[in-house]
Design an enzyme around this catalytic site. Structure first.
Site, PDB file in Angstrom:
ATOM      1  N   LEU A  49       1.889   1.635   3.174  1.00 34.64           N
ATOM      2  CA  LEU A  49       0.982   0.496   3.095  1.00 34.64           C
ATOM      3  C   LEU A  49       0.674   0.249   1.625  1.00 34.64           C
ATOM      4  O   LEU A  49       0.516   1.197   0.852  1.00 34.64           O
ATOM      5  CB  LEU A  49      -0.332   0.796   3.832  1.00 34.64           C
ATOM      6  CG  LEU A  49      -0.367   0.634   5.350  1.00 34.64           C
ATOM      7  CD1 LEU A  49      -1.721   1.112   5.877  1.00 34.64           C
ATOM      8  CD2 LEU A  49      -0.130  -0.802   5.764  1.00 34.64           C
ATOM      9  N   ASP A  50       0.590  -1.014   1.233  1.00 35.46           N
ATOM     10  CA  ASP A  50       0.207  -1.340  -0.146  1.00 35.46           C
ATOM     11  C   ASP A  50      -1.184  -0.777  -0.437  1.00 35.46           C
ATOM     12  O   ASP A  50      -2.002  -0.625   0.478  1.00 35.46           O
ATOM     13  CB  ASP A  50       0.163  -2.852  -0.352  1.00 35.46           C
ATOM     14  CG  ASP A  50       1.549  -3.478  -0.341  1.00 35.46           C
ATOM     15  OD1 ASP A  50       2.527  -2.736  -0.507  1.00 35.46           O
ATOM     16  OD2 ASP A  50       1.643  -4.705  -0.156  1.00 35.46           O
ATOM     17  N   PRO A  51      -1.484  -0.484  -1.723  1.00 40.39           N
ATOM     18  CA  PRO A  51      -2.836  -0.006  -2.070  1.00 40.39           C
ATOM     19  C   PRO A  51      -3.942  -0.944  -1.583  1.00 40.39           C
ATOM     20  O   PRO A  51      -5.018  -0.482  -1.196  1.00 40.39           O
ATOM     21  CB  PRO A  51      -2.792   0.066  -3.594  1.00 40.39           C
ATOM     22  CG  PRO A  51      -1.363   0.364  -3.894  1.00 40.39           C
ATOM     23  CD  PRO A  51      -0.573  -0.415  -2.880  1.00 40.39           C
ATOM     24  N   MET A  52      -3.703  -2.277  -1.595  1.00 37.87           N
ATOM     25  CA  MET A  52      -4.746  -3.211  -1.160  1.00 37.87           C
ATOM     26  C   MET A  52      -4.885  -3.280   0.357  1.00 37.87           C
ATOM     27  O   MET A  52      -5.834  -3.881   0.855  1.00 37.87           O
ATOM     28  CB  MET A  52      -4.471  -4.611  -1.701  1.00 37.87           C
ATOM     29  CG  MET A  52      -3.347  -5.361  -1.029  1.00 37.87           C
ATOM     30  SD  MET A  52      -3.509  -7.177  -1.114  1.00 37.87           S
ATOM     31  CE  MET A  52      -4.715  -7.476   0.187  1.00 37.87           C
ATOM     32  N   ALA A  53      -3.961  -2.664   1.088  1.00 38.79           N
ATOM     33  CA  ALA A  53      -4.016  -2.681   2.551  1.00 38.79           C
ATOM     34  C   ALA A  53      -4.709  -1.431   3.077  1.00 38.79           C
ATOM     35  O   ALA A  53      -4.637  -0.360   2.475  1.00 38.79           O
ATOM     36  CB  ALA A  53      -2.611  -2.783   3.134  1.00 38.79           C
TER      37      ALA A  53
END
Length: 309
Positions: A49-53
């Site tokens: 998962l992306d850091p912002m997710a």
């Protein structure tokens, strides 16, 4: 003078931890934190998962790492919020604003949901971990280089869209592997005619795993070791769609050594094989033969059984 750091005594841990990944942390950083809290020797995850997710991130420990790749193909469900009228360089709030446009007063949400449901082509974003000539696309993007990307086949199984403000949409999408929700949000913005970028993204399901089954890092930190271990699902949780075959002790030993077993089984491509007490590995059945795939080591089986006594 600083006190010496305490060395963590690692141990064999086997199973699957469903983590609710926090905002701002990479998937690998979250994995390493959970691995440290469990004092596990071996760990891996089933896609990032992306850091912002935030949201569902299955973490695999010990023998479960042998089957983590099988979960990469699982369908996933996301909740996202898109900011309309503003495009960014990355398709999310971390990028620079590259365009602003007026947002229409009226948006046909039902028509949008129909347009973006089903099989379609999607061009992966430049800010992604996909590789081109051995280098991640985001590395090219950071250097200001645009690389041609081939559109990929994806499926949006279901899509629900709601307007939660004059310039914000919330949508819930169940999608196939390889679908970029940032790109889906951008494409929806383009279809509206004003552009968009994501301001939040949360994965609420992946395969059979749901967000209400997950534990946060903060909750793990507050637990004692016994409580943390109790949060682990068994290794076979990664094999929900596999046909189950249970072997008697004498056949279980031969199967673990890589020998085929013959029985009255129907042909099947995905089989989870069990001994009398625990999982042994995966296989497939052809013409009545059980043909070994990924197998647990005898030491792993002993360790799993040892935790149950």
């Amino acid at each position: 003078m600083n006190a010496p750091r305490t060395r963590v005594q690692r141990r064999p841990v086997h199973g699957v931890l469903l983590l609710d990944k926090p905002l701002g942390l990479s998937s690998n950083d979250a994995l390493q934190k959970a691995k440290w809290l469990l004092r596990a020797e071996k760990a891996g995850h089933t896609g990032t998962l992306d850091p912002m997710a935030t949201g569902v991130l299955p973490l695999c420990f010990g023998a479960a790492t042998k089957f983590s790749q099988l979960h990469l193909d699982a369908d996933k469900t996301y909740e996202a919020v898109a900011k309309l009228g503003v495009k960014t360089s990355t398709g999310d709030a971390e990028g620079e604003v590259i365009e602003r446009r007026d947002v229409p007063a009226q948006i046909d949400l039902a028509a949008l949901a129909v347009e973006f449901t089903g099989e379609m082509k999607q061009v992966p974003p430049m800010h992604s971990a996909l590789k081109k000539d051995g280098k991640a696309l985001y590395e090219y993007a950071r250097a200001g280089v645009e690389v041609e990307r081939e559109a990929r086949d994806i499926t949006v199984h279901s899509l629900a869209i709601a307007q939660i403000g004059a310039d914000e949409l919330k949508f819930v999408a169940q999608v196939s592997k390889g679908t970029y929700i940032r790109t889906l949000g951008e494409d929806i913005g383009e279809a509206i005619g004003c552009g968009a970028h994501l301001v939040s993204l949360r994965r609420v399901a992946t395969g059979p795993f749901k967000i209400d089954q997950c534990v946060t890092l903060a909750q793990l930190e507050a637990m004692n070791e016994e409580e943390r271990l109790a949060k682990l699902l068994p290794v076979e949780a990664l094999l929900p769609d596999h046909e189950r075959v249970t072997l008697p002790p004498e056949d279980a030993g031969r199967f673990l050594s890589g020998m085929r077993r013959r029985g009255n089984w129907a042909d099947h491509e995905q089989v989870a094989v069990f001994g009398p007490d625990t999982i042994l590995g995966t296989a497939h059945v052809k013409a009545g033969e059980l043909i070994p795939g990924r197998l647990l080591a005898p030491t792993e089986i002993e360790q799993i059984l040892g935790t149950r006594t």
